[in-house]
Design an enzyme around this catalytic site. Structure first.
Site, PDB file in Angstrom:
ATOM      1  N   LYS A 172       0.840  -1.192   0.000  1.00 23.60           N
ATOM      2  CA  LYS A 172       0.000   0.000   0.000  1.00 23.60           C
ATOM      3  C   LYS A 172       0.879   1.247   0.000  1.00 23.60           C
ATOM      4  CE  LYS A 172      -4.046  -2.064   0.258  1.00 23.60           C
ATOM      5  NZ  LYS A 172      -5.078  -1.929  -0.791  1.00 23.60           N
ATOM      6  N   ASP A 199      -0.324  -0.323  -4.600  1.00 23.55           N
ATOM      7  CA  ASP A 199      -1.718   0.119  -4.610  1.00 23.55           C
ATOM      8  C   ASP A 199      -1.823   1.432  -3.856  1.00 23.55           C
ATOM      9  OD1 ASP A 199      -4.435   0.460  -4.627  1.00 23.55           O
ATOM     10  OD2 ASP A 199      -4.910  -1.340  -3.471  1.00 23.55           O
ATOM     11  N   GLU A 227      -1.666   0.239  -8.908  1.00 26.18           N
ATOM     12  CA  GLU A 227      -3.127   0.189  -8.871  1.00 26.18           C
ATOM     13  C   GLU A 227      -3.715   1.505  -8.369  1.00 26.18           C
ATOM     14  OE1 GLU A 227      -6.528  -2.584  -6.685  1.00 26.18           O
ATOM     15  OE2 GLU A 227      -4.417  -3.142  -6.565  1.00 26.18           O
ATOM     16  N   ASP A 252      -9.084   0.322 -10.072  1.00 34.39           N
ATOM     17  CA  ASP A 252      -9.845  -0.431  -9.073  1.00 34.39           C
ATOM     18  C   ASP A 252     -11.123   0.332  -8.754  1.00 34.39           C
ATOM     19  OD1 ASP A 252     -10.934  -1.729  -6.916  1.00 34.39           O
ATOM     20  OD2 ASP A 252      -9.267  -1.400  -5.556  1.00 34.39           O
ATOM     21  N   LYS A 276     -13.795  -6.554  -8.525  1.00 32.83           N
ATOM     22  CA  LYS A 276     -14.134  -6.937  -7.154  1.00 32.83           C
ATOM     23  C   LYS A 276     -15.625  -7.238  -7.124  1.00 32.83           C
ATOM     24  CE  LYS A 276     -10.615  -4.396  -4.538  1.00 32.83           C
ATOM     25  NZ  LYS A 276     -10.335  -3.159  -3.791  1.00 32.83           N
TER      26      LYS A 276
END
Length: 366
Positions: A172, A199, A227, A252, A276
């Site tokens: 992250k 991400d 991402e 995303d 997702k």
């Protein structure tokens, strides 16, 4: 003239639906650019068919990404349950469309019901869910995520991941660039032979995203993927990063429907799309995957803070369809308890579904 009589299938008629909170503590707080959480506060949906087949679904609302929390999800789920009572689970596509037409703002709830419907239906059919989705494979291999922590802790988490046999680590970023670069460096040092993805969870401006990648490049670190570098509605910013980076860029939060994904791809804004189930549900996810395949856009699967139940559904979806390049289904490894058994057998980062006899293969712990 041929008269076709539509006989209602009593075997797959929905006999009962229950909705309840599903709260599971995390091993440690998990922080990303849009917020921090120390507990999965989800919703469990149980559907029982006339023939006794039981299907489970999980809604995993996350306020910063979906605009839902557990309270709104529970309220919507009770309303959805009343709508579906007595309907035929075999008509799962029509039922999914009905729920989404009314509860489009509660996407995780719609996903949870689609999951429970398909689990119950494929249990009734005696078919594993991955086979129902196409049977392209019967296993997936996930990465594991490292949250926004200091470099020392990131190093420890990365070492632990390597010891578990994990072969890809997702880091992250999206806060302070210097701290982000230091965190990535620490993970690379701890796990020199592991693939790295980043991400940002909407945390950067386009310029900051490129600065981060440039700083890493100077340190000879080339991530496999970046991402969601920019806010979800900044399509132009997403395109700017994609067109100025040699690192593949994934959407995303920006990607939630087939039409919206088709638009992102047409404008050259992304190289990869993260599906997702909590964002799109299963029916829409099938359409998103089709759009990506048709345009040679790489596929990724991800999750909210989901238990073994919803992760199993995503694993069955991905294994059944095949062709997913990036797998990010690690959240059960971040939880301090597991209220379920089955769904898959885990070895390192590999989720093996081959032992599932029907449906998701999930059972509740007694």
């Amino acid at each position: 003239m041929v008269h076709i009589q539509h006989k209602r299938s009593s075997r797959t008629t929905i006999a009962a639906i229950s909705v309840e909170p599903l709260n599971i503590p995390l091993l440690e707080p998990f922080t990303i650019a849009t917020g921090s959480t120390s507990e999965a506060r989800n919703v469990l949906i149980t559907i029982t068919l006339e023939d006794g087949s039981v299907g489970y679904g999980e809604a995993a609302p996350f306020l910063p990404s979906l605009g839902e929390d557990q309270n709104t999800a529970l309220a919507a789920a009770h309303s959805c349950a009343a709508l579906l009572q007595g309907k035929d689970a075999a008509q799962w596509r029509s039922l999914a469309r009905l729920l989404r037409s009314l509860y489009f703002s509660q996407s995780s709830v719609c996903a949870g019901f689609e999951m429970a419907l398909l689990d119950a239906l494929t249990r009734s059919y005696g078919l594993p869910l991955y086979a129902f989705f196409g049977g392209a494979g019967n296993a997936v291999e996930t990465d594991i995520s490292i949250p926004l922590v200091d470099p020392e802790h990131a190093y420890e988490l990365a070492r632990a991941a390597v010891e578990r046999g994990i072969r890809t680590i997702k880091i992250k970023v999206g806060s302070d660039i210097r701290q982000d670069v230091a965190r990535v460096e620490a993970v690379r040092e701890a796990a020199p032979n592991v693939g790295l993805t980043l991400d940002a969870n909407q945390g950067y401006t386009p310029a900051e995203a490129l600065l981060c990648l440039e700083a890493l490049d100077e340190r000879d670190i080339r991530p496999l993927l970046l991402e969601q570098p920019v806010p979800k509605d900044d399509y132009e910013g997403l395109r700017y990063v994609t067109q100025h980076s040699r690192v593949p860029v994934a959407a995303d939060e920006s990607a939630y429907s087939a039409a919206n994904v088709a638009h992102l791809i047409a404008m050259g804004a992304v190289n990869v799309v993260n599906i997702k189930l909590m964002k799109s549900g299963i029916v829409e996810a099938l359409d998103i995957a089709a759009v990506c395949r048709a345009t040679h856009t790489q596929l990724m699967v991800g999750a909210m803070m989901e238990s073994r139940l919803a992760i199993s559904a995503a694993a069955h979806f991905v294994a059944g369809l095949g062709g997913f390049r990036f797998i990010d289904l690690d959240t059960p490894m971040l939880l301090a308890a597991d209220p379920f058994t089955g769904g898959y057998e885990q070895r390192g980062g590999l989720y093996d579904l081959s032992g599932v006899e029907s449906g998701l293969g999930i059972s509740r712990r007694q």
